[in-house]
Design a protein around this motif. Structure first.
Motif, PDB file in Angstrom:
ATOM      1  N   LYS A   1     -18.065  38.672  30.090  1.00 20.25           N
ATOM      2  CA  LYS A   1     -17.423  37.667  29.248  1.00 20.25           C
ATOM      3  C   LYS A   1     -16.575  36.717  30.079  1.00 20.25           C
ATOM      4  O   LYS A   1     -16.589  35.486  29.879  1.00 20.25           O
ATOM      5  CB  LYS A   1     -16.582  38.356  28.190  1.00 20.25           C
ATOM      6  CG  LYS A   1     -15.911  37.405  27.211  1.00 20.25           C
ATOM      7  CD  LYS A   1     -15.135  38.210  26.175  1.00 20.25           C
ATOM      8  CE  LYS A   1     -14.448  37.288  25.180  1.00 20.25           C
ATOM      9  NZ  LYS A   1     -13.688  38.040  24.157  1.00 20.25           N
ATOM     10  N   LEU A   2     -15.850  37.291  31.056  1.00 16.09           N
ATOM     11  CA  LEU A   2     -15.008  36.487  31.932  1.00 16.09           C
ATOM     12  C   LEU A   2     -15.847  35.554  32.801  1.00 16.09           C
ATOM     13  O   LEU A   2     -15.484  34.392  33.052  1.00 16.09           O
ATOM     14  CB  LEU A   2     -14.131  37.403  32.810  1.00 16.09           C
ATOM     15  CG  LEU A   2     -12.965  38.069  32.105  1.00 16.09           C
ATOM     16  CD1 LEU A   2     -12.303  39.097  33.037  1.00 16.09           C
ATOM     17  CD2 LEU A   2     -11.948  37.033  31.648  1.00 16.09           C
ATOM     18  N   ILE A   3     -16.975  36.093  33.271  1.00 15.39           N
ATOM     19  CA  ILE A   3     -17.861  35.281  34.124  1.00 15.39           C
ATOM     20  C   ILE A   3     -18.368  34.055  33.349  1.00 15.39           C
ATOM     21  O   ILE A   3     -18.389  32.922  33.859  1.00 15.39           O
ATOM     22  CB  ILE A   3     -19.030  36.131  34.648  1.00 15.39           C
ATOM     23  CG1 ILE A   3     -18.508  37.160  35.645  1.00 15.39           C
ATOM     24  CG2 ILE A   3     -20.094  35.244  35.300  1.00 15.39           C
ATOM     25  CD1 ILE A   3     -19.546  38.167  36.104  1.00 15.39           C
ATOM     26  N   LYS A   4     -18.748  34.302  32.100  1.00 13.19           N
ATOM     27  CA  LYS A   4     -19.250  33.215  31.278  1.00 13.19           C
ATOM     28  C   LYS A   4     -18.177  32.178  31.026  1.00 13.19           C
ATOM     29  O   LYS A   4     -18.416  30.957  31.067  1.00 13.19           O
ATOM     30  CB  LYS A   4     -19.762  33.757  29.958  1.00 13.19           C
ATOM     31  CG  LYS A   4     -21.071  34.528  30.091  1.00 13.19           C
ATOM     32  CD  LYS A   4     -21.539  35.032  28.745  1.00 13.19           C
ATOM     33  CE  LYS A   4     -22.844  35.811  28.882  1.00 13.19           C
ATOM     34  NZ  LYS A   4     -23.319  36.318  27.569  1.00 13.19           N
ATOM     35  N   LEU A   5     -16.965  32.651  30.765  1.00 21.40           N
ATOM     36  CA  LEU A   5     -15.855  31.738  30.526  1.00 21.40           C
ATOM     37  C   LEU A   5     -15.550  30.908  31.758  1.00 21.40           C
ATOM     38  O   LEU A   5     -15.236  29.722  31.676  1.00 21.40           O
ATOM     39  CB  LEU A   5     -14.606  32.507  30.083  1.00 21.40           C
ATOM     40  CG  LEU A   5     -14.664  33.108  28.657  1.00 21.40           C
ATOM     41  CD1 LEU A   5     -13.438  33.998  28.435  1.00 21.40           C
ATOM     42  CD2 LEU A   5     -14.724  31.998  27.623  1.00 21.40           C
ATOM     43  N   GLN A   6     -15.645  31.559  32.917  1.00 14.24           N
ATOM     44  CA  GLN A   6     -15.410  30.841  34.162  1.00 14.24           C
ATOM     45  C   GLN A   6     -16.488  29.782  34.397  1.00 14.24           C
ATOM     46  O   GLN A   6     -16.205  28.652  34.890  1.00 14.24           O
ATOM     47  CB  GLN A   6     -15.363  31.839  35.338  1.00 14.24           C
ATOM     48  CG  GLN A   6     -14.099  32.678  35.330  1.00 14.24           C
ATOM     49  CD  GLN A   6     -14.119  33.764  36.404  1.00 14.24           C
ATOM     50  OE1 GLN A   6     -15.171  33.967  37.030  1.00 14.24           O
ATOM     51  NE2 GLN A   6     -12.981  34.441  36.582  1.00 14.24           N
ATOM     52  N   ASP A   7     -17.737  30.126  34.047  1.00  8.28           N
ATOM     53  CA  ASP A   7     -18.833  29.172  34.193  1.00  8.28           C
ATOM     54  C   ASP A   7     -18.620  27.968  33.290  1.00  8.28           C
ATOM     55  O   ASP A   7     -18.862  26.795  33.672  1.00  8.28           O
ATOM     56  CB  ASP A   7     -20.168  29.846  33.874  1.00  8.28           C
ATOM     57  CG  ASP A   7     -20.554  30.843  34.945  1.00  8.28           C
ATOM     58  OD1 ASP A   7     -19.974  30.812  36.068  1.00  8.28           O
ATOM     59  OD2 ASP A   7     -21.428  31.742  34.661  1.00  8.28           O
ATOM     60  N   ILE A   8     -18.186  28.225  32.041  1.00 10.74           N
ATOM     61  CA  ILE A   8     -17.957  27.123  31.087  1.00 10.74           C
ATOM     62  C   ILE A   8     -16.836  26.223  31.625  1.00 10.74           C
ATOM     63  O   ILE A   8     -16.907  24.978  31.536  1.00 10.74           O
ATOM     64  CB  ILE A   8     -17.549  27.696  29.716  1.00 10.74           C
ATOM     65  CG1 ILE A   8     -18.760  28.397  29.088  1.00 10.74           C
ATOM     66  CG2 ILE A   8     -17.020  26.587  28.807  1.00 10.74           C
ATOM     67  CD1 ILE A   8     -18.426  29.140  27.821  1.00 10.74           C
ATOM     68  N   LYS A   9     -15.833  26.794  32.206  1.00  6.69           N
ATOM     69  CA  LYS A   9     -14.712  26.013  32.742  1.00  6.69           C
ATOM     70  C   LYS A   9     -15.180  25.119  33.884  1.00  6.69           C
ATOM     71  O   LYS A   9     -14.777  23.951  33.996  1.00  6.69           O
ATOM     72  CB  LYS A   9     -13.591  26.937  33.240  1.00  6.69           C
ATOM     73  CG  LYS A   9     -12.407  26.192  33.780  1.00  6.69           C
ATOM     74  CD  LYS A   9     -11.334  27.168  34.247  1.00  6.69           C
ATOM     75  CE  LYS A   9     -10.167  26.404  34.828  1.00  6.69           C
ATOM     76  NZ  LYS A   9      -9.116  27.300  35.298  1.00  6.69           N
ATOM     77  N   LYS A  10     -16.093  25.618  34.721  1.00  7.80           N
ATOM     78  CA  LYS A  10     -16.603  24.837  35.848  1.00  7.80           C
ATOM     79  C   LYS A  10     -17.398  23.621  35.315  1.00  7.80           C
ATOM     80  O   LYS A  10     -17.357  22.542  35.902  1.00  7.80           O
ATOM     81  CB  LYS A  10     -17.478  25.683  36.718  1.00  7.80           C
ATOM     82  CG  LYS A  10     -16.719  26.699  37.537  1.00  7.80           C
ATOM     83  CD  LYS A  10     -17.660  27.558  38.384  1.00  7.80           C
ATOM     84  CE  LYS A  10     -16.913  28.581  39.197  1.00  7.80           C
ATOM     85  NZ  LYS A  10     -17.843  29.431  39.994  1.00  7.80           N
ATOM     86  N   MET A  11     -18.100  23.847  34.230  1.00  8.27           N
ATOM     87  CA  MET A  11     -18.898  22.771  33.667  1.00  8.27           C
ATOM     88  C   MET A  11     -18.011  21.636  33.158  1.00  8.27           C
ATOM     89  O   MET A  11     -18.388  20.465  33.185  1.00  8.27           O
ATOM     90  CB  MET A  11     -19.775  23.298  32.553  1.00  8.27           C
ATOM     91  CG  MET A  11     -20.879  24.231  33.044  1.00  8.27           C
ATOM     92  SD  MET A  11     -21.838  24.964  31.680  1.00  8.27           S
ATOM     93  CE  MET A  11     -22.486  23.455  30.939  1.00  8.27           C
ATOM     94  N   LEU A  12     -16.795  21.988  32.694  1.00  5.72           N
ATOM     95  CA  LEU A  12     -15.896  20.968  32.207  1.00  5.72           C
ATOM     96  C   LEU A  12     -15.381  20.098  33.331  1.00  5.72           C
ATOM     97  O   LEU A  12     -15.008  18.922  33.119  1.00  5.72           O
ATOM     98  CB  LEU A  12     -14.716  21.628  31.482  1.00  5.72           C
ATOM     99  CG  LEU A  12     -15.085  22.336  30.161  1.00  5.72           C
ATOM    100  CD1 LEU A  12     -13.838  23.059  29.626  1.00  5.72           C
ATOM    101  CD2 LEU A  12     -15.584  21.325  29.138  1.00  5.72           C
ATOM    102  N   ASN A  13     -15.329  20.627  34.510  1.00  6.10           N
ATOM    103  CA  ASN A  13     -14.863  19.841  35.640  1.00  6.10           C
ATOM    104  C   ASN A  13     -15.984  18.935  36.163  1.00  6.10           C
ATOM    105  O   ASN A  13     -15.756  18.056  36.958  1.00  6.10           O
ATOM    106  CB  ASN A  13     -14.393  20.767  36.767  1.00  6.10           C
ATOM    107  CG  ASN A  13     -13.124  21.543  36.329  1.00  6.10           C
ATOM    108  OD1 ASN A  13     -12.374  21.026  35.496  1.00  6.10           O
ATOM    109  ND2 ASN A  13     -12.928  22.719  36.878  1.00  6.10           N
TER     110      ASN A  13
END
Length: 221
Positions: A209-221
């Motif tokens: 779950k954390l990995i996915k959240l981190q991936d989504i955050k990278k996409m926002l940048n």
């Protein structure tokens, strides 16, 4: 070993009893010179046993005990023994330590004349029976003491056995508690293993779950 010694002591007392209760006529020195009397050896007894036996056996004769100064002799003054004399008599007595027992000698003073077999076989036999009764009673008193002592030993052994039984019972309870604790611990370990497996899965799910959240955050940048 102690009990073998005790058995030997009891056997010795028994043999001493059967061999020594044999009063015999004597003529020996006493406060009134050389006089006829009756003596008996009482084996394996204490002086107190002899003294108590004399007191118990002669009590019915109602004489007054008097000690003769500077001697081992004492006498029962004005004793009443109708089977020996219609008048009161004096019973002179001497108790002397001899080995593991005591020599007890009695002289029956009829009033200036000391009783012997020649005077009257019947009366002398009665006097002999008195002496024997004292010897028997002294031996019985000592046996009572031995029996009381051995009974205390038995009671002590029985108490020790009860204490050991209670100790064993306590240890058995402790063992049962320990076994119950081990079983409970084993069951708890198994349960913990199941919970740990479940936690491992939850941890992995949370990690993903954390990995996915981190991936989504990278996409926002």
């Amino acid at each position: 070993m102690k009990y073998k010694i005790t058995l030997l002591a009891l056997l010795s007392i028994s043999l001493g009893y059967s061999q020594s209760i044999m009063p015999k006529a004597v003529t020996q020195e006493m406060s009134a010179g050389s006089q006829p009397g009756i003596t008996v050896y009482i084996a394996n007894v204490s002086e107190d046993n002899v003294d108590d036996a004399i007191e118990e056996v002669t009590k019915p004769y109602k004489g007054k005990e008097t000690k003769i100064r500077k001697s081992d002799e004492f006498y029962l003054d004005n004793a009443t023994i109708e089977q020996i004399s219609p008048n009161t008599i004096d019973i002179h007595q001497v108790v002397v330590k001899d080995g593991n027992g005591y020599n007890y000698t009695a002289f029956f003073n009829l009033g200036g004349l000391f009783l012997d077999n020649a005077y009257s076989p019947e009366k002398f036999q009665y006097a002999t029976n008195i002496v024997k009764s004292i010897a028997v009673k002294a031996t019985e008193l000592h046996m009572d003491e031995v029996l009381e002592s051995e009974n205390k030993v038995l009671e002590g052994l029985e108490n020790d056995k009860v204490k050991l039984a209670k100790g064993s019972e306590k240890l058995e309870k402790n063992i049962k508690k320990a076994k119950d604790l081990i079983k409970d611990s084993e069951d708890e370990i198994k349960e913990n293993a199941k919970v740990m497996a479940s936690k491992t899965a939850e941890i992995e799910t949370q990690r993903q779950k954390l990995i996915k959240l981190q991936d989504i955050k990278k996409m926002l940048n």
